[in-house]
Design an enzyme around this catalytic site. Structure first.
Site, PDB file in Angstrom:
ATOM      1  CE  LYS A   1      67.753  58.830  45.322  1.00 14.13           C
ATOM      2  NZ  LYS A   1      67.726  60.097  46.124  1.00 14.13           N
TER       3      LYS A   1
ATOM      4  CE1 TYR B   1      70.398  58.376  50.482  1.00 12.20           C
ATOM      5  CE2 TYR B   1      68.375  57.105  50.331  1.00 12.20           C
ATOM      6  CZ  TYR B   1      69.362  57.875  49.728  1.00 12.20           C
ATOM      7  OH  TYR B   1      69.311  58.128  48.379  1.00 12.20           O
TER       8      TYR B   1
ATOM      9  CB  THR C   1      71.168  67.178  45.926  1.00  9.83           C
ATOM     10  OG1 THR C   1      72.483  66.673  46.163  1.00  9.83           O
ATOM     11  CG2 THR C   1      70.174  66.426  46.790  1.00  9.83           C
TER      12      THR C   1
ATOM     13  CG  ASN D   1      67.264  63.283  44.213  1.00 12.67           C
ATOM     14  OD1 ASN D   1      67.080  62.081  44.441  1.00 12.67           O
ATOM     15  ND2 ASN D   1      68.155  63.993  44.872  1.00 12.67           N
TER      16      ASN D   1
ATOM     17  CG  HIS E   1      72.424  56.866  45.742  1.00 12.95           C
ATOM     18  ND1 HIS E   1      72.616  57.747  46.786  1.00 12.95           N
ATOM     19  CD2 HIS E   1      73.480  56.005  45.773  1.00 12.95           C
ATOM     20  CE1 HIS E   1      73.740  57.421  47.428  1.00 12.95           C
ATOM     21  NE2 HIS E   1      74.272  56.369  46.835  1.00 12.95           N
TER      22      HIS E   1
ATOM     23  NE  ARG F   1      70.042  63.461  41.925  1.00 18.09           N
ATOM     24  CZ  ARG F   1      70.932  63.357  42.910  1.00 18.09           C
ATOM     25  NH1 ARG F   1      71.956  64.209  42.976  1.00 18.09           N
ATOM     26  NH2 ARG F   1      70.809  62.415  43.819  1.00 18.09           N
TER      27      ARG F   1
ATOM     28  NE  ARG G   1      77.454  62.934  43.720  1.00 21.22           N
ATOM     29  CZ  ARG G   1      76.594  63.035  44.743  1.00 21.22           C
ATOM     30  NH1 ARG G   1      76.091  61.937  45.321  1.00 21.22           N
ATOM     31  NH2 ARG G   1      76.225  64.201  45.186  1.00 21.22           N
TER      32      ARG G   1
ATOM     33  CG  PHE H   1      65.922  65.472  54.204  1.00 15.82           C
ATOM     34  CD1 PHE H   1      66.528  64.286  53.809  1.00 15.82           C
ATOM     35  CD2 PHE H   1      66.718  66.600  54.361  1.00 15.82           C
ATOM     36  CE1 PHE H   1      67.892  64.207  53.570  1.00 15.82           C
ATOM     37  CE2 PHE H   1      68.090  66.545  54.126  1.00 15.82           C
ATOM     38  CZ  PHE H   1      68.680  65.336  53.733  1.00 15.82           C
TER      39      PHE H   1
ATOM     40  CD  GLU I   1      76.548  54.883  48.967  1.00 11.07           C
ATOM     41  OE1 GLU I   1      76.321  55.827  49.722  1.00 11.07           O
ATOM     42  OE2 GLU I   1      76.562  54.999  47.706  1.00 11.07           O
TER      43      GLU I   1
HETATM   44  P1  IDP Z   1      72.918  63.237  46.925  1.00 12.08           P
HETATM   45  O1  IDP Z   1      71.859  62.188  46.625  1.00 12.08           O
HETATM   46  O2  IDP Z   1      73.026  64.236  45.800  1.00 12.08           O
HETATM   47  O3  IDP Z   1      74.238  62.648  47.316  1.00 12.08           O
HETATM   48  P2  IDP Z   1      72.533  63.876  49.740  1.00 12.08           P
HETATM   49  O4  IDP Z   1      72.806  65.205  50.353  1.00 12.08           O
HETATM   50  O5  IDP Z   1      73.473  62.754  50.040  1.00 12.08           O
HETATM   51  O6  IDP Z   1      72.370  64.088  48.159  1.00 12.08           O
HETATM   52  O7  IDP Z   1      71.074  63.459  50.202  1.00 12.08           O
HETATM   53  C1  IDP Z   1      70.592  62.154  50.000  1.00 12.08           C
HETATM   54  C2  IDP Z   1      69.180  62.219  49.457  1.00 12.08           C
HETATM   55  O8  IDP Z   1      68.333  62.832  50.439  1.00 12.08           O
HETATM   56  C3  IDP Z   1      68.991  63.089  48.227  1.00 12.08           C
HETATM   57  O9  IDP Z   1      69.315  62.441  47.017  1.00 12.08           O
HETATM   58  C4  IDP Z   1      67.523  63.414  48.304  1.00 12.08           C
HETATM   59  O10 IDP Z   1      66.715  62.308  47.867  1.00 12.08           O
HETATM   60  C5  IDP Z   1      67.333  63.589  49.801  1.00 12.08           C
HETATM   61  N1  IDP Z   1      67.497  64.995  50.195  1.00 12.08           N
HETATM   62  C6  IDP Z   1      68.640  65.711  50.294  1.00 12.08           C
HETATM   63  N2  IDP Z   1      68.418  66.970  50.704  1.00 12.08           N
HETATM   64  C7  IDP Z   1      67.078  67.066  50.870  1.00 12.08           C
HETATM   65  C8  IDP Z   1      66.215  68.130  51.288  1.00 12.08           C
HETATM   66  O11 IDP Z   1      66.637  69.252  51.577  1.00 12.08           O
HETATM   67  N3  IDP Z   1      64.877  67.835  51.325  1.00 12.08           N
HETATM   68  C9  IDP Z   1      64.373  66.613  51.022  1.00 12.08           C
HETATM   69  N4  IDP Z   1      65.152  65.588  50.625  1.00 12.08           N
HETATM   70  C10 IDP Z   1      66.477  65.810  50.541  1.00 12.08           C
HETATM   71 MG    MG Z   2      74.756  61.529  48.980  1.00 15.79          MG
END
Ligand code: IDP
Ligand code: MG
Length: 138
Positions: A10, A50, A92, A113, A116, A103, A86, A58, A127
């Site tokens: 990212k 997304y 996350t 973070n 992805h 992370r 993963r 968010f 994807e």
């Molecule tokens: P992942 O990237 O671990 O699969 P997802 O739940 O799919 O997590 O969420 C996608 C992305 O959205 C996350 O990587 C992060 O950048 C952002 N995100 C997820 N949860 C939050 C949150 O609670 N606050 C702000 N950003 C979030």
């Molecule tokens: Mg995800």
């Protein structure tokens, strides 16, 4: 089972010069980089990627953070590549991610973070195809 999965470094990761650090972890884990490219997302492309999170509070901020700079998109191949990538990434929320994961070691916060990774076979298919044509994957 041999799988393909999509990874992204990212904008926060590219900005902080972490491409080599992250690819080094991928290589040490013996996942194969089957495609890779640097690019910058426009709003439509970031929102489309997304789209599953459109209803989340968010979403707007996430899209902005994904457009904030260059990203590196890549395809990993290998046995159980989806789960293995993963696991390398960690949870996350970096404050909850296991020590030694990307992370936990490198991420700025739950939104920025750093990486992805696709989370299942069907999302990985979508994807990978979102960024790469079949003849660009080796
Ligand atoms: P992942 O990237 O671990 O699969 P997802 O739940 O799919 O997590 O969420 C996608 C992305 O959205 C996350 O990587 C992060 O950048 C952002 N995100 C997820 N949860 C939050 C949150 O609670 N606050 C702000 N950003 C979030
Ligand atoms: Mg995800």
């Amino acid at each position: 089972m041999k799988e393909l999965t999509l990874g992204i470094i990212k904008p926060d990761g590219v900005r902080r010069n972490l491409i080599g650090n992250i690819f080094s972890r991928v290589e040490k884990a013996e996942l194969k980089i089957a495609a890779a490219r640097m690019l910058k997302l426009d709003r439509a492309k970031a929102e489309g990627f997304y789209a599953v999170h459109k209803a989340r509070p968010f979403f707007g901020s996430l899209v902005e953070s994904m457009m904030a700079g260059n990203i590196v998109v890549f395809v990993l191949s290998g046995d159980n590549a989806i789960t293995r990538w993963r696991e390398l990434m960690g949870a996350t929320d970096p404050s909850k991610a296991e020590k030694g994961t990307i992370r936990a070691d490198l991420a700025e916060n739950i939104e920025r973070n750093t990486v992805h990774g696709s989370d299942a076979l069907d999302t990985a298919k979508r994807e990978v195809a979102y960024f790469f044509k079949e003849d660009e994957i080796f």
